[in-house]
Design a protein around this motif. Structure first.
Motif, PDB file in Angstrom:
ATOM      1  N   ARG A   4       0.812  -1.210   0.000  1.00  0.00           N
ATOM      2  CA  ARG A   4       0.000   0.000   0.000  1.00  0.00           C
ATOM      3  C   ARG A   4       0.852   1.270   0.000  1.00  0.00           C
ATOM      4  O   ARG A   4       0.428   2.313  -0.470  1.00  0.00           O
ATOM      5  N   TRP A  72      -2.648   4.523 -10.024  1.00  0.00           N
ATOM      6  CA  TRP A  72      -3.489   3.326  -9.897  1.00  0.00           C
ATOM      7  C   TRP A  72      -2.971   2.419  -8.779  1.00  0.00           C
ATOM      8  O   TRP A  72      -3.746   1.914  -7.960  1.00  0.00           O
ATOM      9  N   ALA A  75      -3.802   3.787  -5.390  1.00  0.00           N
ATOM     10  CA  ALA A  75      -5.211   4.080  -5.116  1.00  0.00           C
ATOM     11  C   ALA A  75      -5.884   3.050  -4.226  1.00  0.00           C
ATOM     12  O   ALA A  75      -6.890   3.357  -3.576  1.00  0.00           O
ATOM     13  N   SER A  76      -5.355   1.835  -4.165  1.00  0.00           N
ATOM     14  CA  SER A  76      -6.048   0.785  -3.412  1.00  0.00           C
ATOM     15  C   SER A  76      -5.058  -0.281  -2.977  1.00  0.00           C
ATOM     16  O   SER A  76      -4.107  -0.604  -3.707  1.00  0.00           O
ATOM     17  N   THR A  77      -5.284  -0.862  -1.805  1.00  0.00           N
ATOM     18  CA  THR A  77      -4.469  -1.999  -1.361  1.00  0.00           C
ATOM     19  C   THR A  77      -4.759  -3.231  -2.199  1.00  0.00           C
ATOM     20  O   THR A  77      -4.055  -4.234  -2.080  1.00  0.00           O
ATOM     21  N   ARG A  78      -5.774  -3.162  -3.032  1.00  0.00           N
ATOM     22  CA  ARG A  78      -6.118  -4.274  -3.924  1.00  0.00           C
ATOM     23  C   ARG A  78      -5.253  -4.269  -5.177  1.00  0.00           C
ATOM     24  O   ARG A  78      -5.248  -5.238  -5.934  1.00  0.00           O
ATOM     25  N   HIS A  79      -4.500  -3.188  -5.408  1.00  0.00           N
ATOM     26  CA  HIS A  79      -3.728  -3.019  -6.638  1.00  0.00           C
ATOM     27  C   HIS A  79      -2.258  -3.381  -6.407  1.00  0.00           C
ATOM     28  O   HIS A  79      -1.644  -2.900  -5.443  1.00  0.00           O
ATOM     29  N   ASP A 106      -5.333  -6.641  -9.938  1.00  0.00           N
ATOM     30  CA  ASP A 106      -6.400  -6.011  -9.159  1.00  0.00           C
ATOM     31  C   ASP A 106      -7.121  -7.135  -8.434  1.00  0.00           C
ATOM     32  O   ASP A 106      -7.885  -7.884  -9.039  1.00  0.00           O
ATOM     33  N   ASP A 180      -7.665  -2.135 -15.326  1.00  0.00           N
ATOM     34  CA  ASP A 180      -8.815  -1.319 -14.947  1.00  0.00           C
ATOM     35  C   ASP A 180      -9.865  -1.228 -16.050  1.00  0.00           C
ATOM     36  O   ASP A 180     -10.887  -0.567 -15.872  1.00  0.00           O
ATOM     37  N   GLU A 192     -15.384  -5.999 -12.003  1.00  0.00           N
ATOM     38  CA  GLU A 192     -15.336  -5.552 -10.618  1.00  0.00           C
ATOM     39  C   GLU A 192     -15.609  -6.705  -9.658  1.00  0.00           C
ATOM     40  O   GLU A 192     -14.948  -6.815  -8.602  1.00  0.00           O
ATOM     41  N   THR A 196     -12.995  -8.185  -6.851  1.00  0.00           N
ATOM     42  CA  THR A 196     -13.390  -8.208  -5.447  1.00  0.00           C
ATOM     43  C   THR A 196     -13.266  -9.601  -4.848  1.00  0.00           C
ATOM     44  O   THR A 196     -12.798  -9.769  -3.714  1.00  0.00           O
ATOM     45  N   ASP A 342      -3.484  -9.246   2.929  1.00  0.00           N
ATOM     46  CA  ASP A 342      -2.712  -8.072   3.347  1.00  0.00           C
ATOM     47  C   ASP A 342      -2.580  -8.009   4.865  1.00  0.00           C
ATOM     48  O   ASP A 342      -1.508  -7.702   5.403  1.00  0.00           O
TER      49      ASP A 342
END
Length: 379
Positions: A4, A72, A75-79, A106, A180, A192, A196, A342
């Motif tokens: 992150r 990008w 922007a997110s801990t998912r990336h 992602d 993305d 999406e 997720t 994470d």
């Protein structure tokens, strides 16, 4: 490993340089890290085989793509961006033909280490073919297999949909666009949901649109990430057959579902079967064929975790392989409430690669359950 707070500019510059991946991989292998590879300068870059266009891109990177990729990732801990130099780089992909210098993810990068099967086929399947794709994907998922596909219309989408929402299901979409972007656009919601509950993967940076040349290249990643490729329906000229050929080139198994002789979407499958692909009628046959590889994969992952000397834990975890202190550390970090990768990395200080291997072994031993990429104890 939590990313992150880490935006790897040196690796981004190597990825965004484009061109032959072999030269950029060679550069990283010679110098060890992206930072050292950049510091080698034009002379070192040429010595690794990079052409003048790549050298120019490394010397003066375009600011907009670099900024977009950096934004990008932050922007997110998912990336995530998994580079060739990283221990988190997926081992099966590393063994495949012409692996990418880095892959954008992602979702949950640990899924790229789990046993997986590619389910691919026609963009214009019959109703029965669509049902078969969902049924095979669902059955494989229930057996603990990650389902990989390309998020295209037809069989790909049906395979992803067959897994999504399953209690222990996981699916990976490999895109021919940036991570993305959805292609076709109507699959934005599907993209999406996969990000997720599973993972969306691409070698192309964020913002990259669809281009015809991207999709055959995308297929090599689908094939390389998977222990086997299953073709549900495919015409004689089909992208699914490209994926099957690339799976063969990667030394992986190929299976095909037969169909009616009157269905043009079955002809590609029949051709594969004539050429030696395994004829399968249900998912159990795929699992039976892969059983030796699955057993070998678990042994390999466990072996990787024992390479370094470890201090035996004070309180051994019953049923855990070996006297590995890291298993105890992970067990202590787990709870009865589902915990994401994470958070486990933060609690243990272990890398995603190590955690993924350990969690797979613990899951197969019946000690851990996984649901939508989150883990909890079974005790």
């Amino acid at each position: 490993m939590s990313r992150r707070d880490y935006v790897p500019d040196a690796l981004l510059r190597l990825v965004l340089a484009g061109g032959a991946t072999s030269a950029r991989r060679r550069l990283l292998e010679r110098h060890g890290t992206p930072e050292a590879a950049l510091a080698a300068g034009p002379g070192g870059w040429r010595a690794a085989g990079m052409d003048e266009e790549q050298i120019h891109a490394l010397s003066t990177p375009a600011p907009a793509p670099l900024a977009a990729s950096r934004d990008w990732l932050a922007a997110s801990t998912r990336h995530h961006l998994l580079g060739w130099d990283s221990p988190d780089y997926p081992p099966l992909l590393r063994e495949g033909p012409n692996p990418p210098v880095g892959v954008f993810v992602d979702g949950d990068p640990a899924l790229l280490w789990r046993p997986s099967v590619a389910v691919v086929g026609s963009r214009s399947p019959s109703a029965g073919g669509r049902d078969n794709a969902a049924a095979f994907a669902r059955a494989l998922s229930r057996a603990g297999i990650v389902v990989v596909s390309g998020m295209a219309a037809g069989i790909d989408a049906a395979a992803h949909e067959g897994v999504l929402g399953q209690p222990q299901g996981a699916t990976i979409a490999v895109l021919g666009t940036g991570p993305d972007q959805a292609y076709p656009r109507r699959h934005a919601g599907l993209r999406e949901r996969i990000a997720t509950e599973g993972a969306v993967v691409s070698e192309h940076p964020p913002g990259t649109g669809a281009h015809p040349s991207h999709f055959p290249r995308r297929n090599r990643i689908i094939a390389a990430l998977s222990l086997a490729t299953l073709v549900i329906e495919a015409a004689e000229r089909s992208g699914a057959l490209i994926t099957a050929r690339q799976a063969i080139d990667s030394g992986r198994d190929v299976f095909a579902v037969p169909g009616s002789i009157h269905n043009p979407m079955a002809r590609g499958c029949h051709r594969l079967i004539r050429e030696g692909a395994g004829l399968v009628e249900h998912a159990g046959e795929v699992l039976d064929a892969l059983a030796p590889q699955l057993s070998g994969l678990v042994r390999t992952l466990r072996g990787q975790l024992r390479e370094a000397e470890q201090t035996p834990p004070d309180r051994p975890v019953r049923g855990m392989p070996g006297e590995d202190a890291n298993y105890q550390k992970l067990w202590d970090a787990l709870g009865h409430d589902p915990t994401g990768m994470d958070r486990l990395a933060e609690r243990t200080g272990l890398t995603t690669a190590a955690l993924s291997s350990m969690l797979l072994a613990m899951e197969l031993d019946g000690r851990v359950s996984v649901e939508h990429g989150r883990y909890c104890r079974n005790d």
